[in-house]
Design a protein around this motif. Structure first.
Motif, mmCIF file in Angstrom:
data_model
loop_
_atom_site.group_PDB
_atom_site.id
_atom_site.type_symbol
_atom_site.label_atom_id
_atom_site.label_comp_id
_atom_site.label_asym_id
_atom_site.label_seq_id
_atom_site.Cartn_x
_atom_site.Cartn_y
_atom_site.Cartn_z
ATOM 1 N N SER A 179 30.178 42.668 42.221
ATOM 2 C CA SER A 179 31.185 41.704 41.780
ATOM 3 C C SER A 179 32.521 42.389 41.510
ATOM 4 N N ASP A 181 33.736 44.940 43.201
ATOM 5 C CA ASP A 181 34.355 45.119 44.521
ATOM 6 C C ASP A 181 34.954 43.804 45.014
ATOM 7 N N GLN A 182 34.247 42.706 44.769
ATOM 8 C CA GLN A 182 34.780 41.402 45.162
ATOM 9 C C GLN A 182 36.082 41.104 44.422
ATOM 10 N N ASN A 185 38.853 43.191 45.894
ATOM 11 C CA ASN A 185 39.238 42.731 47.236
ATOM 12 C C ASN A 185 40.196 41.547 47.197
ATOM 13 N N CYS A 186 40.213 40.839 46.068
ATOM 14 C CA CYS A 186 41.134 39.711 45.940
ATOM 15 C C CYS A 186 42.596 40.166 45.985
ATOM 16 N N ARG A 223 31.699 37.624 39.164
ATOM 17 C CA ARG A 223 31.294 36.914 40.389
ATOM 18 C C ARG A 223 31.687 35.450 40.310
ATOM 19 N N VAL A 226 35.575 35.074 40.473
ATOM 20 C CA VAL A 226 36.089 35.253 41.838
ATOM 21 C C VAL A 226 35.766 34.040 42.701
ATOM 22 N N ASP A 227 34.535 33.548 42.607
ATOM 23 C CA ASP A 227 34.128 32.393 43.424
ATOM 24 C C ASP A 227 34.982 31.167 43.102
ATOM 25 N N LYS A 230 38.544 31.557 44.451
ATOM 26 C CA LYS A 230 38.600 31.351 45.904
ATOM 27 C C LYS A 230 38.515 29.868 46.249
#
Length: 422
Positions: A179, A181-182, A185-186, A223, A226-227, A230
């Motif tokens: 999570s 890394d996610q 990445n944003c 997580r 981020v979800d 997005k």
């Protein structure tokens, strides 16, 4: 190295020891002295009273318990680790592998997660910089006061994320690096405006938690943060809103459940009236069985009813086919939106409704066909009874019955094939 850690743990259980900042102090023991000499570990002997072993010579660092290890400074050390007492057992890190009681422990992230937590803090602090569009993800950070500040312009609110030298003991069965890394990445160049939505969602989540637990719980929910960011970003770029999606869903659900319910109501009325019709017909036949003219008339009525039944089946099939076609068309129209293509999990509720409508239609088709055969065979039996009262030979009754059933089979197959082709 694991064997060396095992021996040091054994000596800690039999000798007096003290863990210093950069070395381990044992009370003097000839056995320990001989072991260190035999394994070529440098040490310092203070007369015959103490033995000092530096962590650099030992090859790993020693901590008394998990609390002593879970501090910010420990996260920067690359040496192997030995924790003497972790839930009454020794815990080791050797070449980035975790061992409990010197047995390899798979999918155990006690050492990895605190490092990711500190990495997360450092990454947040690194975002305290102005971009070309004057957007600040982090509005202010201060290592002295150990706080990170995020300000929401739209909601006119401010959130403070406090961090401490002590690192929280995170769940050991989940790898938070994924999570993290996610989250990082944003901020890649191709994601452009995504950090703005990420900041808004992070503030929303952080506001739910108590100040001292806030940063830890934000990290554990990266997580979800981020979800949601997005999803909000996709809503923005597709000119969609959750309210519109829900409205489309509600209209879809109510429209097609209503259509199917109307067809079901018509069929139900016919099914409910079926026993009454049969009973009335039998009663009428019994009353006029001595009157040939009346019997012929009733037989003709039953034949006409059978023809009507065939037409009714065709109408019901066409109605159901029409509802199915419209349902599929609207479903595909909603499903084709880019928002749902990129986030298929958000479309599950629509898929469930579509599945329920399809199941209802299929069940109604089965009910229609069952009713068709029950009433058709019943009418055939009634005609057979009437013909027997008219003294028609049994062979003739059988041939007429077979003829009626053959016509019904042919009509049913014709309607069914027409339904499939359309």
């Amino acid at each position: 190295m694991l064997e060396r850690q095992k021996k040091i743990h054994e000596f800690s259980g039999s000798l007096n020891y003290e863990i210093k900042s950069d070395y381990l102090r044992f009370s003097y023991s000839k056995e320990l002295n001989d072991y260190l000499q035999n394994t070529n570990i440098d040490f310092e002997s203070i007369r015959t009273e103490e033995i000092h072993i530096s962590f650099s010579d030992l090859g790993f660092e020693v901590f008394e318990n998990a609390t002593d290890f879970l501090i910010e400074n420990s996260m920067n050390k690359e040496r192997d680790i030995l924790i003497l007492n972790y839930e009454d057992r020794p815990l080791s890190r050797v070449e980035n592998q975790a061992y409990i009681n010197f047995t390899l422990k798979e999918d155990f992230y006690f050492f990895k997660n605190p490092e990711n937590y500190v990495n997360f803090i450092n990454f947040l602090k690194s975002r305290d910089q102005e971009t070309e569009d004057a957007f600040h993800f982090i509005d202010y950070s201060n290592d002295v006061n150990r706080k990170i500040v995020l300000t929401s312009i739209t909601e006119k609110s401010r959130i403070i994320l406090r961090y401490f030298k002590e690192i929280p003991n995170l769940p050991n069965n989940k790898d938070y690096s994924v999570s993290l890394d996610q989250f990082k990445n944003c901020f890649e160049q191709e994601n452009n405006n995504l950090p703005k939505f990420l900041k808004s969602v992070l503030i929303k989540y952080a506001s739910r938690y108590e100040p001292d637990e806030r940063l830890k719980l934000v990290f554990q929910n990266l997580r979800s943060i981020v979800d949601e960011a997005k999803i909000n970003f996709e809503i923005y770029i597709n000119n969609l809103s959750i309210d519109k999606i829900r409205k489309d869903y509600d209209e879809y659900k109510s429209k097609y459940f209503s259509e199917v319910s109307d067809i079901l109501k018509k069929i139900s009325q016919q099914v409910i009236g079926f026993p009454i019709v049969i009973a009335s017909t039998l009663f009428a036949v019994e009353k006029v069985k001595a009157n040939s003219t009346s019997l012929y008339f009733i037989a003709v009525v039953i034949l006409v009813t059978t023809i009507y039944l065939i037409l009714l089946l065709k109408m019901n099939f066409r109605d159901l086919k029409y509802v199915k076609q419209l349902s599929d068309k609207d479903y595909n129209s909603i499903k084709g939106n880019n928002f749902f293509i990129r986030f298929p999990n958000e479309f599950q509720i629509f898929q469930q409704i579509k599945s329920r409508i399809d199941n209802r239609i299929q069940n109604l088709i089965i009910v229609c066909e069952s009713y068709f055969w029950i009433l058709g065979l019943s009418n055939t039996a009634l005609i057979g009874i009437i013909l027997s009262y008219l003294n028609v030979p049994k062979g003739g009754i059988l041939l007429i019955s077979i003829a009626i059933i053959t016509v019904m089979v042919f009509a049913r197959n014709t309607i069914w094939n027409e339904k499939k082709e359309e």
